[in-house]
Design a protein around this motif. Structure first.
Motif, PDB file in Angstrom:
ATOM      1  N   LYS A   1       0.815  -1.217   0.000  1.00 38.23           N
ATOM      2  CA  LYS A   1       0.000   0.000   0.000  1.00 38.23           C
ATOM      3  C   LYS A   1       0.847   1.266   0.000  1.00 38.23           C
ATOM      4  O   LYS A   1       0.530   2.240  -0.675  1.00 38.23           O
ATOM      5  N   LEU A   2       1.947   1.235   0.757  1.00 41.56           N
ATOM      6  CA  LEU A   2       2.807   2.415   0.820  1.00 41.56           C
ATOM      7  C   LEU A   2       3.440   2.689  -0.542  1.00 41.56           C
ATOM      8  O   LEU A   2       3.546   3.842  -0.969  1.00 41.56           O
ATOM      9  N   GLY A   3       3.847   1.619  -1.230  1.00 41.70           N
ATOM     10  CA  GLY A   3       4.412   1.774  -2.558  1.00 41.70           C
ATOM     11  C   GLY A   3       3.394   2.326  -3.540  1.00 41.70           C
ATOM     12  O   GLY A   3       3.725   3.155  -4.399  1.00 41.70           O
ATOM     13  N   LYS A   4       2.143   1.882  -3.418  1.00 40.93           N
ATOM     14  CA  LYS A   4       1.090   2.383  -4.301  1.00 40.93           C
ATOM     15  C   LYS A   4       0.779   3.848  -4.016  1.00 40.93           C
ATOM     16  O   LYS A   4       0.516   4.634  -4.939  1.00 40.93           O
ATOM     17  N   TRP A   5       0.827   4.227  -2.728  1.00 41.17           N
ATOM     18  CA  TRP A   5       0.638   5.636  -2.373  1.00 41.17           C
ATOM     19  C   TRP A   5       1.767   6.488  -2.946  1.00 41.17           C
ATOM     20  O   TRP A   5       1.542   7.599  -3.431  1.00 41.17           O
ATOM     21  N   LYS A   6       2.967   5.958  -2.876  1.00 44.99           N
ATOM     22  CA  LYS A   6       4.122   6.669  -3.445  1.00 44.99           C
ATOM     23  C   LYS A   6       3.922   6.935  -4.930  1.00 44.99           C
ATOM     24  O   LYS A   6       4.132   8.061  -5.399  1.00 44.99           O
ATOM     25  N   THR A   7       3.475   5.918  -5.656  1.00 37.69           N
ATOM     26  CA  THR A   7       3.253   6.068  -7.088  1.00 37.69           C
ATOM     27  C   THR A   7       2.146   7.080  -7.363  1.00 37.69           C
ATOM     28  O   THR A   7       2.284   7.944  -8.239  1.00 37.69           O
ATOM     29  N   ALA A   8       1.064   6.995  -6.602  1.00 37.15           N
ATOM     30  CA  ALA A   8      -0.072   7.897  -6.810  1.00 37.15           C
ATOM     31  C   ALA A   8       0.313   9.353  -6.548  1.00 37.15           C
ATOM     32  O   ALA A   8      -0.001  10.248  -7.344  1.00 37.15           O
ATOM     33  N   VAL A   9       1.001   9.597  -5.439  1.00 39.63           N
ATOM     34  CA  VAL A   9       1.403  10.970  -5.096  1.00 39.63           C
ATOM     35  C   VAL A   9       2.390  11.513  -6.127  1.00 39.63           C
ATOM     36  O   VAL A   9       2.314  12.685  -6.521  1.00 39.63           O
ATOM     37  N   THR A  10       3.305  10.668  -6.593  1.00 41.85           N
ATOM     38  CA  THR A  10       4.267  11.096  -7.613  1.00 41.85           C
ATOM     39  C   THR A  10       3.556  11.488  -8.898  1.00 41.85           C
ATOM     40  O   THR A  10       3.858  12.530  -9.501  1.00 41.85           O
ATOM     41  N   MET A  11       2.604  10.664  -9.338  1.00 33.08           N
ATOM     42  CA  MET A  11       1.856  10.961 -10.561  1.00 33.08           C
ATOM     43  C   MET A  11       1.062  12.255 -10.425  1.00 33.08           C
ATOM     44  O   MET A  11       1.021  13.078 -11.348  1.00 33.08           O
ATOM     45  N   VAL A  12       0.423  12.439  -9.272  1.00 32.04           N
ATOM     46  CA  VAL A  12      -0.345  13.667  -9.042  1.00 32.04           C
ATOM     47  C   VAL A  12       0.566  14.885  -9.106  1.00 32.04           C
ATOM     48  O   VAL A  12       0.234  15.906  -9.724  1.00 32.04           O
ATOM     49  N   SER A  13       1.732  14.782  -8.486  1.00 30.83           N
ATOM     50  CA  SER A  13       2.675  15.897  -8.485  1.00 30.83           C
ATOM     51  C   SER A  13       3.148  16.228  -9.898  1.00 30.83           C
ATOM     52  O   SER A  13       3.204  17.403 -10.294  1.00 30.83           O
ATOM     53  N   LEU A  14       3.485  15.203 -10.668  1.00 30.63           N
ATOM     54  CA  LEU A  14       3.970  15.426 -12.035  1.00 30.63           C
ATOM     55  C   LEU A  14       2.875  16.026 -12.909  1.00 30.63           C
ATOM     56  O   LEU A  14       3.138  16.941 -13.705  1.00 30.63           O
ATOM     57  N   CYS A  15       1.646  15.535 -12.767  1.00 32.55           N
ATOM     58  CA  CYS A  15       0.533  16.110 -13.520  1.00 32.55           C
ATOM     59  C   CYS A  15       0.309  17.568 -13.124  1.00 32.55           C
ATOM     60  O   CYS A  15       0.016  18.421 -13.977  1.00 32.55           O
ATOM     61  N   ALA A  16       0.465  17.863 -11.839  1.00 36.62           N
ATOM     62  CA  ALA A  16       0.293  19.236 -11.360  1.00 36.62           C
ATOM     63  C   ALA A  16       1.354  20.161 -11.955  1.00 36.62           C
ATOM     64  O   ALA A  16       1.059  21.302 -12.342  1.00 36.62           O
ATOM     65  N   TYR A  17       2.589  19.682 -12.038  1.00 35.72           N
ATOM     66  CA  TYR A  17       3.653  20.480 -12.656  1.00 35.72           C
ATOM     67  C   TYR A  17       3.336  20.778 -14.116  1.00 35.72           C
ATOM     68  O   TYR A  17       3.538  21.906 -14.603  1.00 35.72           O
ATOM     69  N   LEU A  18       2.861  19.770 -14.837  1.00 37.81           N
ATOM     70  CA  LEU A  18       2.533  19.973 -16.246  1.00 37.81           C
ATOM     71  C   LEU A  18       1.339  20.906 -16.408  1.00 37.81           C
ATOM     72  O   LEU A  18       1.284  21.702 -17.356  1.00 37.81           O
ATOM     73  N   LEU A  19       0.382  20.833 -15.483  1.00 37.85           N
ATOM     74  CA  LEU A  19      -0.739  21.773 -15.497  1.00 37.85           C
ATOM     75  C   LEU A  19      -0.251  23.183 -15.205  1.00 37.85           C
ATOM     76  O   LEU A  19      -0.714  24.158 -15.818  1.00 37.85           O
ATOM     77  N   PHE A  20       0.695  23.307 -14.274  1.00 35.31           N
ATOM     78  CA  PHE A  20       1.292  24.614 -13.956  1.00 35.31           C
ATOM     79  C   PHE A  20       1.913  25.232 -15.210  1.00 35.31           C
ATOM     80  O   PHE A  20       1.745  26.426 -15.482  1.00 35.31           O
ATOM     81  N   ILE A  21       2.630  24.424 -15.976  1.00 26.84           N
ATOM     82  CA  ILE A  21       3.256  24.918 -17.203  1.00 26.84           C
ATOM     83  C   ILE A  21       2.190  25.390 -18.197  1.00 26.84           C
ATOM     84  O   ILE A  21       2.303  26.455 -18.800  1.00 26.84           O
ATOM     85  N   ALA A  22       1.144  24.561 -18.358  1.00 25.09           N
ATOM     86  CA  ALA A  22       0.088  24.902 -19.309  1.00 25.09           C
ATOM     87  C   ALA A  22      -0.648  26.176 -18.907  1.00 25.09           C
ATOM     88  O   ALA A  22      -0.992  27.013 -19.752  1.00 25.09           O
ATOM     89  N   LEU A  23      -0.896  26.348 -17.603  1.00 23.00           N
ATOM     90  CA  LEU A  23      -1.607  27.541 -17.124  1.00 23.00           C
ATOM     91  C   LEU A  23      -0.748  28.795 -17.187  1.00 23.00           C
ATOM     92  O   LEU A  23      -1.271  29.910 -17.259  1.00 23.00           O
ATOM     93  N   SER A  24       0.565  28.614 -17.140  1.00 21.48           N
ATOM     94  CA  SER A  24       1.460  29.769 -17.129  1.00 21.48           C
ATOM     95  C   SER A  24       1.292  30.643 -18.360  1.00 21.48           C
ATOM     96  O   SER A  24       1.540  31.850 -18.330  1.00 21.48           O
ATOM     97  N   VAL A  25       0.854  30.059 -19.464  1.00 20.06           N
ATOM     98  CA  VAL A  25       0.674  30.820 -20.695  1.00 20.06           C
ATOM     99  C   VAL A  25      -0.502  31.795 -20.586  1.00 20.06           C
ATOM    100  O   VAL A  25      -0.568  32.782 -21.308  1.00 20.06           O
ATOM    101  N   GLN A  26      -1.427  31.522 -19.652  1.00 14.21           N
ATOM    102  CA  GLN A  26      -2.623  32.353 -19.557  1.00 14.21           C
ATOM    103  C   GLN A  26      -2.338  33.728 -18.952  1.00 14.21           C
ATOM    104  O   GLN A  26      -3.039  34.685 -19.215  1.00 14.21           O
ATOM    105  N   GLY A  27      -1.312  33.801 -18.090  1.00 12.19           N
ATOM    106  CA  GLY A  27      -0.948  35.089 -17.522  1.00 12.19           C
ATOM    107  C   GLY A  27      -1.965  35.636 -16.533  1.00 12.19           C
ATOM    108  O   GLY A  27      -2.590  34.904 -15.778  1.00 12.19           O
ATOM    109  N   GLY A  28      -2.164  36.941 -16.594  1.00  8.55           N
ATOM    110  CA  GLY A  28      -2.924  37.746 -15.653  1.00  8.55           C
ATOM    111  C   GLY A  28      -4.070  37.096 -14.903  1.00  8.55           C
ATOM    112  O   GLY A  28      -4.052  36.994 -13.683  1.00  8.55           O
ATOM    113  N   ALA A  29      -5.109  36.630 -15.620  1.00  9.31           N
ATOM    114  CA  ALA A  29      -6.335  36.165 -14.972  1.00  9.31           C
ATOM    115  C   ALA A  29      -6.119  34.988 -14.038  1.00  9.31           C
ATOM    116  O   ALA A  29      -6.847  34.818 -13.071  1.00  9.31           O
ATOM    117  N   VAL A  30      -5.108  34.170 -14.317  1.00  7.37           N
ATOM    118  CA  VAL A  30      -4.896  32.977 -13.499  1.00  7.37           C
ATOM    119  C   VAL A  30      -3.582  33.044 -12.719  1.00  7.37           C
ATOM    120  O   VAL A  30      -3.106  32.036 -12.230  1.00  7.37           O
TER     121      VAL A  30
END
Length: 212
Positions: free
Chosen positions: A143-172
């Motif tokens: 279970k701990l290993g599965k949590w590790k994988t899940a948290v890592t994936m969430v973090s990486l997806c969040a970073y990629l979302l951060f990059i995508a949102l960065s183009v929007q500028g001001g409003a976000v």
């Protein structure tokens, strides 16, 4: 020869679950290419002029991350757990994580020590599993290993979302700032889980490691 849940003999490695795993592996280089193009255009043309590609990279990675659960569920539901799938699925998972980490590392979004710790742990656990397999034992993900994988994936997806949102500028801008903080905290949590779960694997397998 293995049989499925209905007692039917499995005569091919190309089960639906294994096909999903292979598709995931095939699309990982595409994710890296799209990510590199988005970064390259941003560097050469200004502040994230490659917004469409950045969004494409995020969506593609999100879909690939979701398939990590799909293939496992398919294999278990259909009773088609094969040796080929057991071999290939962990490789696909590691490639998916390492591909995003290397992209983020190249552009200074994650700490090099975080990447080293995650990769070091994966190599050690893989070696441990090979030793266990040679001794007739299987070390499954806990279970701990599965949590590790899940948290890592969430973090990486969040970073990629951060990059995508960065183009929007001001409003976000406020959202982007808060998202970056979440990315850093979740990545730190992923690294901590990486260390703890890795230590747990070795503790549980100490009878194999110290076998005379």
């Amino acid at each position: 020869m293995a049989v499925n849940a209905k007692g039917k003999e499995i005569t091919s490695i190309w089960t639906p679950a294994n096909v999903v795993t292979c598709v995931r592996i095939v699309f990982i280089p595409l994710f890296m290419i799209v990510s590199e193009w988005s970064f390259g255009l941003a560097a050469n043309g200004g502040a994230w002029t490659s917004g469409a590609l950045a969004w494409a990279a995020f969506v593609l990675y999100l879909v690939l991350s979701a398939t990590d659960k799909v293939d496992g569920d398919l294999a278990r539901k259909r009773g088609e757990v094969t040796d080929f799938g057991k071999f290939l699925d962990p490789i696909a998972d590691k490639l998916l994580v390492f591909s995003a980490l290397l992209i983020l590392l190249e552009h200074g979004l994650v700490n090099v020590w975080f990447v080293f710790i995650i990769m070091f742990r994966e190599f050690l656990v893989s070696a441990l599993r090979m030793v266990a397999s040679a001794n007739g034992e299987v070390i499954a993900a806990d279970k701990l290993g599965k949590w590790k994988t899940a948290v890592t994936m969430v973090s990486l997806c969040a970073y990629l979302l951060f990059i995508a949102l960065s183009v929007q500028g001001g409003a976000v801008a406020g959202i982007v700032g808060g998202l970056l903080a979440f990315c850093r905290v979740s990545m730190l949590a992923a690294v901590i889980l990486t260390v703890v779960s890795g230590a747990q694997y070795f503790w549980n397998a100490r009878h194999i490691i110290f076998r005379v």
